[in-house]
Design an enzyme around this catalytic site. Structure first.
Site, PDB file in Angstrom:
ATOM      1  N   GLY A  48     -29.542 -12.468 -17.122  1.00 31.86           N
ATOM      2  CA  GLY A  48     -28.713 -12.763 -18.290  1.00 31.86           C
ATOM      3  C   GLY A  48     -29.379 -12.593 -19.639  1.00 31.86           C
ATOM      4  O   GLY A  48     -28.707 -12.367 -20.640  1.00 31.86           O
ATOM      5  N   GLU A 102     -34.307 -17.555 -22.318  1.00 30.57           N
ATOM      6  CA  GLU A 102     -33.171 -17.774 -21.413  1.00 30.57           C
ATOM      7  C   GLU A 102     -31.877 -17.345 -22.083  1.00 30.57           C
ATOM      8  O   GLU A 102     -31.755 -17.419 -23.310  1.00 30.57           O
ATOM      9  CB  GLU A 102     -33.063 -19.282 -21.088  1.00 30.57           C
ATOM     10  CG  GLU A 102     -33.925 -19.734 -19.925  1.00 30.57           C
ATOM     11  CD  GLU A 102     -33.293 -19.448 -18.576  1.00 30.57           C
ATOM     12  OE1 GLU A 102     -32.334 -18.667 -18.501  1.00 30.57           O
ATOM     13  OE2 GLU A 102     -33.773 -20.019 -17.589  1.00 30.57           O
ATOM     14  N   ASP A 103     -30.902 -16.938 -21.292  1.00 28.81           N
ATOM     15  CA  ASP A 103     -29.577 -16.654 -21.854  1.00 28.81           C
ATOM     16  C   ASP A 103     -28.854 -17.953 -22.191  1.00 28.81           C
ATOM     17  O   ASP A 103     -28.315 -18.114 -23.278  1.00 28.81           O
ATOM     18  CB  ASP A 103     -28.745 -15.789 -20.891  1.00 28.81           C
ATOM     19  CG  ASP A 103     -28.625 -16.381 -19.487  1.00 28.81           C
ATOM     20  OD1 ASP A 103     -29.335 -17.366 -19.166  1.00 28.81           O
ATOM     21  OD2 ASP A 103     -27.829 -15.850 -18.683  1.00 28.81           O
ATOM     22  N   ASP A 106     -27.703 -24.646 -19.157  1.00 26.37           N
ATOM     23  CA  ASP A 106     -26.521 -25.430 -18.805  1.00 26.37           C
ATOM     24  C   ASP A 106     -27.009 -26.793 -18.296  1.00 26.37           C
ATOM     25  O   ASP A 106     -27.356 -27.653 -19.092  1.00 26.37           O
ATOM     26  CB  ASP A 106     -25.723 -24.611 -17.777  1.00 26.37           C
ATOM     27  CG  ASP A 106     -24.379 -25.211 -17.414  1.00 26.37           C
ATOM     28  OD1 ASP A 106     -24.004 -26.241 -17.977  1.00 26.37           O
ATOM     29  OD2 ASP A 106     -23.683 -24.631 -16.560  1.00 26.37           O
ATOM     30  N   LYS A 134     -25.885 -25.805 -23.708  1.00 23.85           N
ATOM     31  CA  LYS A 134     -24.746 -26.719 -23.534  1.00 23.85           C
ATOM     32  C   LYS A 134     -25.306 -28.138 -23.520  1.00 23.85           C
ATOM     33  O   LYS A 134     -25.698 -28.643 -22.463  1.00 23.85           O
ATOM     34  CB  LYS A 134     -24.016 -26.415 -22.221  1.00 23.85           C
ATOM     35  CG  LYS A 134     -23.299 -25.073 -22.190  1.00 23.85           C
ATOM     36  CD  LYS A 134     -22.569 -24.867 -20.856  1.00 23.85           C
ATOM     37  CE  LYS A 134     -21.852 -23.539 -20.811  1.00 23.85           C
ATOM     38  NZ  LYS A 134     -21.247 -23.266 -19.478  1.00 23.85           N
ATOM     39  N   PHE A 155     -16.950 -22.185 -19.918  1.00 24.74           N
ATOM     40  CA  PHE A 155     -17.571 -21.041 -19.259  1.00 24.74           C
ATOM     41  C   PHE A 155     -17.390 -19.811 -20.145  1.00 24.74           C
ATOM     42  O   PHE A 155     -16.286 -19.496 -20.563  1.00 24.74           O
ATOM     43  CB  PHE A 155     -16.965 -20.786 -17.880  1.00 24.74           C
ATOM     44  CG  PHE A 155     -17.707 -19.729 -17.121  1.00 24.74           C
ATOM     45  CD1 PHE A 155     -18.909 -20.033 -16.485  1.00 24.74           C
ATOM     46  CD2 PHE A 155     -17.241 -18.419 -17.078  1.00 24.74           C
ATOM     47  CE1 PHE A 155     -19.622 -19.048 -15.813  1.00 24.74           C
ATOM     48  CE2 PHE A 155     -17.955 -17.435 -16.405  1.00 24.74           C
ATOM     49  CZ  PHE A 155     -19.139 -17.754 -15.774  1.00 24.74           C
ATOM     50  N   ILE A 156     -18.482 -19.143 -20.435  1.00 27.22           N
ATOM     51  CA  ILE A 156     -18.435 -18.004 -21.351  1.00 27.22           C
ATOM     52  C   ILE A 156     -19.058 -16.759 -20.705  1.00 27.22           C
ATOM     53  O   ILE A 156     -19.823 -16.865 -19.749  1.00 27.22           O
ATOM     54  CB  ILE A 156     -19.160 -18.335 -22.676  1.00 27.22           C
ATOM     55  CG1 ILE A 156     -20.568 -18.889 -22.398  1.00 27.22           C
ATOM     56  CG2 ILE A 156     -18.397 -19.378 -23.491  1.00 27.22           C
ATOM     57  CD1 ILE A 156     -21.610 -18.077 -22.989  1.00 27.22           C
ATOM     58  N   ASP A 162     -22.577 -13.130 -17.473  1.00 26.95           N
ATOM     59  CA  ASP A 162     -21.590 -12.528 -16.579  1.00 26.95           C
ATOM     60  C   ASP A 162     -20.666 -13.544 -15.941  1.00 26.95           C
ATOM     61  O   ASP A 162     -20.975 -14.728 -15.840  1.00 26.95           O
ATOM     62  CB  ASP A 162     -22.305 -11.783 -15.458  1.00 26.95           C
ATOM     63  CG  ASP A 162     -22.939 -12.755 -14.443  1.00 26.95           C
ATOM     64  OD1 ASP A 162     -23.741 -13.606 -14.870  1.00 26.95           O
ATOM     65  OD2 ASP A 162     -22.605 -12.676 -13.250  1.00 26.95           O
ATOM     66  N   ARG A 168     -21.341  -8.483 -18.807  1.00 24.18           N
ATOM     67  CA  ARG A 168     -22.648  -8.499 -19.486  1.00 24.18           C
ATOM     68  C   ARG A 168     -22.708  -7.503 -20.637  1.00 24.18           C
ATOM     69  O   ARG A 168     -23.463  -7.678 -21.580  1.00 24.18           O
ATOM     70  CB  ARG A 168     -23.778  -8.162 -18.500  1.00 24.18           C
ATOM     71  CG  ARG A 168     -23.956  -9.160 -17.372  1.00 24.18           C
ATOM     72  CD  ARG A 168     -25.277  -8.902 -16.653  1.00 24.18           C
ATOM     73  NE  ARG A 168     -25.356  -9.537 -15.348  1.00 24.18           N
ATOM     74  CZ  ARG A 168     -25.752 -10.776 -15.130  1.00 24.18           C
ATOM     75  NH1 ARG A 168     -26.073 -11.549 -16.146  1.00 24.18           N
ATOM     76  NH2 ARG A 168     -25.821 -11.266 -13.919  1.00 24.18           N
TER      77      ARG A 168
HETATM   78  P1  IMP Z   1     -28.457 -24.124 -15.206  1.00 24.23           P
HETATM   79  O1  IMP Z   1     -29.506 -23.952 -14.151  1.00 24.23           O
HETATM   80  O2  IMP Z   1     -27.363 -25.090 -14.792  1.00 24.23           O
HETATM   81  O3  IMP Z   1     -29.005 -24.467 -16.567  1.00 24.23           O
HETATM   82  O4  IMP Z   1     -27.685 -22.745 -15.313  1.00 24.23           O
HETATM   83  C1  IMP Z   1     -28.292 -21.638 -15.826  1.00 24.23           C
HETATM   84  C2  IMP Z   1     -27.701 -20.359 -15.301  1.00 24.23           C
HETATM   85  O5  IMP Z   1     -26.325 -20.500 -14.916  1.00 24.23           O
HETATM   86  C3  IMP Z   1     -27.700 -19.336 -16.414  1.00 24.23           C
HETATM   87  O6  IMP Z   1     -28.920 -18.623 -16.445  1.00 24.23           O
HETATM   88  C4  IMP Z   1     -26.496 -18.496 -16.101  1.00 24.23           C
HETATM   89  O7  IMP Z   1     -26.817 -17.470 -15.202  1.00 24.23           O
HETATM   90  C5  IMP Z   1     -25.532 -19.457 -15.434  1.00 24.23           C
HETATM   91  N1  IMP Z   1     -24.537 -20.005 -16.384  1.00 24.23           N
HETATM   92  C6  IMP Z   1     -24.447 -21.274 -16.844  1.00 24.23           C
HETATM   93  N2  IMP Z   1     -23.408 -21.426 -17.689  1.00 24.23           N
HETATM   94  C7  IMP Z   1     -22.835 -20.202 -17.781  1.00 24.23           C
HETATM   95  C8  IMP Z   1     -21.694 -19.690 -18.514  1.00 24.23           C
HETATM   96  O8  IMP Z   1     -20.991 -20.380 -19.270  1.00 24.23           O
HETATM   97  N3  IMP Z   1     -21.415 -18.365 -18.334  1.00 24.23           N
HETATM   98  C9  IMP Z   1     -22.155 -17.541 -17.530  1.00 24.23           C
HETATM   99  N4  IMP Z   1     -23.211 -17.971 -16.831  1.00 24.23           N
HETATM  100  C10 IMP Z   1     -23.545 -19.291 -16.947  1.00 24.23           C
HETATM  101 MG    MG Z   2     -25.233 -15.560 -13.951  1.00 26.20          MG
END
Ligand code: IMP
Ligand code: MG
Length: 178
Positions: A48, A102-103, A106, A134, A155-156, A162, A168
């Site tokens: 991402g 990081e992209d 969350d 977030k 969710f974006i 993606d 993407r």
């Molecule tokens: P985390 O481990 O819960 O922080 O999630 C991180 C990963 O989940 C990111 O690197 C993304 O690949 C995916 N992700 C989380 N939120 C979104 C979103 O809103 N859109 C797309 N991918 C997301």
């Molecule tokens: Mg992803």
């Protein structure tokens, strides 16, 4: 484009590419100040972050290096549970100033894995730069030092992010339609 359809879901325009670039410019300026006289190594977490990493890198005036990694999770022996591995990190990071790119952060689960795998190699410092945070979902204690933008728990997609592989390539960020 104000609406896009990816697989079975509809998305609406949320953050324009021009706004994204402005926020990345401001973030780059902060990093340039904070890392004056240093030579940070950016470690971008694929997939991402590729677009953000490229645009952030263009904003940097400090000498900086970049490396791309992937997080692989697999199940080890019965007792050890899920194991994570950082694929692609060939650099020697001991004593280096690391910026994780990081992209989106969350819940922070991914970030914690990456952070732990990096700190065990004894870098001089580790900071985190993310395109999106977030804050209402993030429940970990690692400081997110540089967040270009904070968003609610929607969710974006777009700008590297993606939905099941698609979206993407979009220059803007889109939010799922409720
Ligand atoms: P985390 O481990 O819960 O922080 O999630 C991180 C990963 O989940 C990111 O690197 C993304 O690949 C995916 N992700 C989380 N939120 C979104 C979103 O809103 N859109 C797309 N991918 C997301
Ligand atoms: Mg992803």
């Amino acid at each position: 484009m104000t609406n896009v359809t990816l697989h079975d879901k509809q998305f609406e325009l949320y953050i324009s590419g021009a706004d994204i670039r402005k926020r990345i410019g401001a973030l780059g300026e902060k990093i340039n100040v904070d890392y004056t006289g240093k030579k940070p190594l950016l470690i971008a977490v694929l997939n991402g972050s590729f677009m953000f990493a490229a645009d952030l890198m263009r904003e940097l005036t400090v000498q900086a290096e970049i490396s791309f990694v992937k997080v692989a999770s697999y199940h080890g022996s019965v007792s050890s549970g899920a194991v994570s591995e950082l694929i692609g990190l060939t650099e020697h990071i001991e004593g280096r100033d690391i910026i994780v790119v990081e992209d989106i952060v969350d819940t922070g689960t991914t970030l914690v894995k990456v952070y732990d795998m990096l700190t065990e190699r004894h870098p001089a410092s580790v900071r985190v730069a993310t395109l999106l945070l977030k804050p209402d979902a993030y429940n970990k204690s690692i400081p997110v030092d540089y967040a270009a933008m904070e968003i609610p728990n929607d969710f974006i997609v777009g700008y590297g992010l993606d939905y099941d592989g698609l979206g993407r390539n979009l220059r803007d960020i889109y939010k799922i339609k409720s």
